[in-house]
Scaffold this motif. Sequence first.
Motif, PDB file in Angstrom:
ATOM      1  N   TYR A 171       0.825  -1.213   0.000  1.00 17.79           N
ATOM      2  CA  TYR A 171       0.000   0.000   0.000  1.00 17.79           C
ATOM      3  C   TYR A 171       0.857   1.259   0.000  1.00 17.79           C
ATOM      4  N   SER A 172       1.978   1.224   0.688  1.00 14.66           N
ATOM      5  CA  SER A 172       2.815   2.423   0.806  1.00 14.66           C
ATOM      6  C   SER A 172       3.591   2.733  -0.467  1.00 14.66           C
ATOM      7  N   SER A 173       4.073   1.697  -1.149  1.00 13.78           N
ATOM      8  CA  SER A 173       4.995   1.930  -2.261  1.00 13.78           C
ATOM      9  C   SER A 173       4.516   1.447  -3.626  1.00 13.78           C
ATOM     10  N   PHE A 174       3.515   0.566  -3.650  1.00 10.18           N
ATOM     11  CA  PHE A 174       3.157  -0.044  -4.931  1.00 10.18           C
ATOM     12  C   PHE A 174       1.686   0.054  -5.298  1.00 10.18           C
ATOM     13  N   PHE A 175       0.907   0.773  -4.483  1.00 15.28           N
ATOM     14  CA  PHE A 175      -0.525   0.853  -4.768  1.00 15.28           C
ATOM     15  C   PHE A 175      -0.786   1.490  -6.124  1.00 15.28           C
ATOM     16  N   GLY A 176      -0.032   2.547  -6.457  1.00 16.29           N
ATOM     17  CA  GLY A 176      -0.232   3.217  -7.738  1.00 16.29           C
ATOM     18  C   GLY A 176      -0.016   2.293  -8.921  1.00 16.29           C
ATOM     19  N   THR A 177       1.006   1.436  -8.804  1.00 11.85           N
ATOM     20  CA  THR A 177       1.281   0.487  -9.890  1.00 11.85           C
ATOM     21  C   THR A 177       0.144  -0.514 -10.024  1.00 11.85           C
ATOM     22  N   LEU A 178      -0.329  -1.043  -8.894  1.00 13.71           N
ATOM     23  CA  LEU A 178      -1.429  -2.007  -8.942  1.00 13.71           C
ATOM     24  C   LEU A 178      -2.715  -1.356  -9.438  1.00 13.71           C
ATOM     25  N   GLU A 179      -2.899  -0.088  -9.092  1.00 11.14           N
ATOM     26  CA  GLU A 179      -4.068   0.641  -9.573  1.00 11.14           C
ATOM     27  C   GLU A 179      -4.021   0.774 -11.085  1.00 11.14           C
ATOM     28  N   ALA A 180      -2.835   1.067 -11.623  1.00  9.82           N
ATOM     29  CA  ALA A 180      -2.675   1.188 -13.074  1.00  9.82           C
ATOM     30  C   ALA A 180      -2.939  -0.142 -13.775  1.00  9.82           C
ATOM     31  N   LEU A 181      -2.667  -1.240 -13.069  1.00 10.11           N
ATOM     32  CA  LEU A 181      -2.895  -2.579 -13.619  1.00 10.11           C
ATOM     33  C   LEU A 181      -4.312  -3.076 -13.339  1.00 10.11           C
ATOM     34  N   GLN A 182      -5.145  -2.197 -12.773  1.00 14.08           N
ATOM     35  CA  GLN A 182      -6.528  -2.523 -12.412  1.00 14.08           C
ATOM     36  C   GLN A 182      -6.607  -3.658 -11.382  1.00 14.08           C
ATOM     37  N   MET A 183      -5.577  -3.717 -10.527  1.00 10.15           N
ATOM     38  CA  MET A 183      -5.526  -4.729  -9.474  1.00 10.15           C
ATOM     39  C   MET A 183      -5.927  -4.179  -8.108  1.00 10.15           C
ATOM     40  N   ALA A 184      -6.155  -2.861  -8.026  1.00 14.91           N
ATOM     41  CA  ALA A 184      -6.458  -2.249  -6.733  1.00 14.91           C
ATOM     42  C   ALA A 184      -7.707  -2.847  -6.073  1.00 14.91           C
ATOM     43  N   PRO A 185      -8.810  -3.070  -6.809  1.00 16.40           N
ATOM     44  CA  PRO A 185      -9.990  -3.664  -6.160  1.00 16.40           C
ATOM     45  C   PRO A 185      -9.697  -5.042  -5.560  1.00 16.40           C
ATOM     46  N   HIS A 186      -8.913  -5.844  -6.273  1.00 15.45           N
ATOM     47  CA  HIS A 186      -8.564  -7.174  -5.757  1.00 15.45           C
ATOM     48  C   HIS A 186      -7.708  -7.045  -4.498  1.00 15.45           C
ATOM     49  N   LEU A 187      -6.731  -6.136  -4.526  1.00 13.28           N
ATOM     50  CA  LEU A 187      -5.896  -5.893  -3.353  1.00 13.28           C
ATOM     51  C   LEU A 187      -6.753  -5.480  -2.165  1.00 13.28           C
ATOM     52  N   ASN A 188      -7.656  -4.546  -2.382  1.00 13.84           N
ATOM     53  CA  ASN A 188      -8.503  -4.048  -1.293  1.00 13.84           C
ATOM     54  C   ASN A 188      -9.393  -5.150  -0.713  1.00 13.84           C
ATOM     55  N   THR A 189      -9.928  -5.990  -1.581  1.00 11.36           N
ATOM     56  CA  THR A 189     -10.772  -7.097  -1.128  1.00 11.36           C
ATOM     57  C   THR A 189      -9.979  -8.086  -0.289  1.00 11.36           C
ATOM     58  N   CYS A 190      -8.775  -8.427  -0.757  1.00 13.32           N
ATOM     59  CA  CYS A 190      -7.921  -9.369  -0.024  1.00 13.32           C
ATOM     60  C   CYS A 190      -7.531  -8.807   1.338  1.00 13.32           C
ATOM     61  N   PHE A 191      -7.184  -7.521   1.367  1.00  9.75           N
ATOM     62  CA  PHE A 191      -6.765  -6.909   2.623  1.00  9.75           C
ATOM     63  C   PHE A 191      -7.938  -6.818   3.604  1.00  9.75           C
ATOM     64  N   LYS A 192      -9.101  -6.503   3.105  1.00  7.24           N
ATOM     65  CA  LYS A 192     -10.283  -6.428   3.965  1.00  7.24           C
ATOM     66  C   LYS A 192     -10.591  -7.792   4.580  1.00  7.24           C
ATOM     67  N   HIS A 193     -10.531  -8.838   3.766  1.00  6.73           N
ATOM     68  CA  HIS A 193     -10.759 -10.199   4.268  1.00  6.73           C
ATOM     69  C   HIS A 193      -9.724 -10.537   5.344  1.00  6.73           C
TER      70      HIS A 193
END
Length: 229
Positions: A171-193
């Motif tokens: 989240y601190s260093s790579f969220f922007g990259t994952l967001e650009a790859l459209q992976m942010a929703p998956h990351l957020n779901t995994c972290f919430k779980h």
Amino acid sequence: MASRGLPNGAGTFQPLRHRSGTLRDRLHGYTKQTLGAGGSLNDAVALPQGESCAGWVAVHAIDFYNDVSTIWAVMAEDPYLDSFRPGEGFPSGVEYRWSEGSGRDATTVSVSAPVYIEKVLQWIADQINDETKFPDDDDEAEALRVFQTPQFAALCGQIFRRLFRVYGIIYSSFFGTLEALQMAPHLNTCFKHFMFFCTEFGLLPEREMEPLEVLVKPIRKQYHLSKGK
């Protein structure tokens, strides 16, 4: 450009499976069935009636490892990772150092955030693949005997703390990259779980969560509201 010195095979982590017909596989099926049927995260993390809490935590340690390693695999080959030097890439105000060895021979070394993630994921995989620590055979009684020891509780605590730190780095260093790859929703779901589960069973010390308080606080609030607390 500084070399990150990643371990051999970096970014090649494969999801770890539960062998069919074992305690681990049976417990994993509860979560899969609940989420697959559109159940809530509260229902998905709750201990099934009559099951072992230790076994439930053990299975989720593996499943959450799979979530994190799959997310990191998307990032691991990014040339951007080479720009991090030892001590860089961690959440603001903290530096996670890596401990090598044990006992009197233990040493703590400063590494970059990407190297730290690789070392954490490899270490967790080594623990899970050790049948003496994470049994996955047909003898449920023997598996439960191992899962219910103080040593296993301490090991799982360390696994969950380190997985949380990996999320903090991502989240601190790579969220922007994952967001650009459209992976942010998956990351957020995994972290919430992950956070719902850790909150349900009190697996993370408060001080460990402080670097991600801005993310953790609303998730924990949602957990408690949905539990009616």
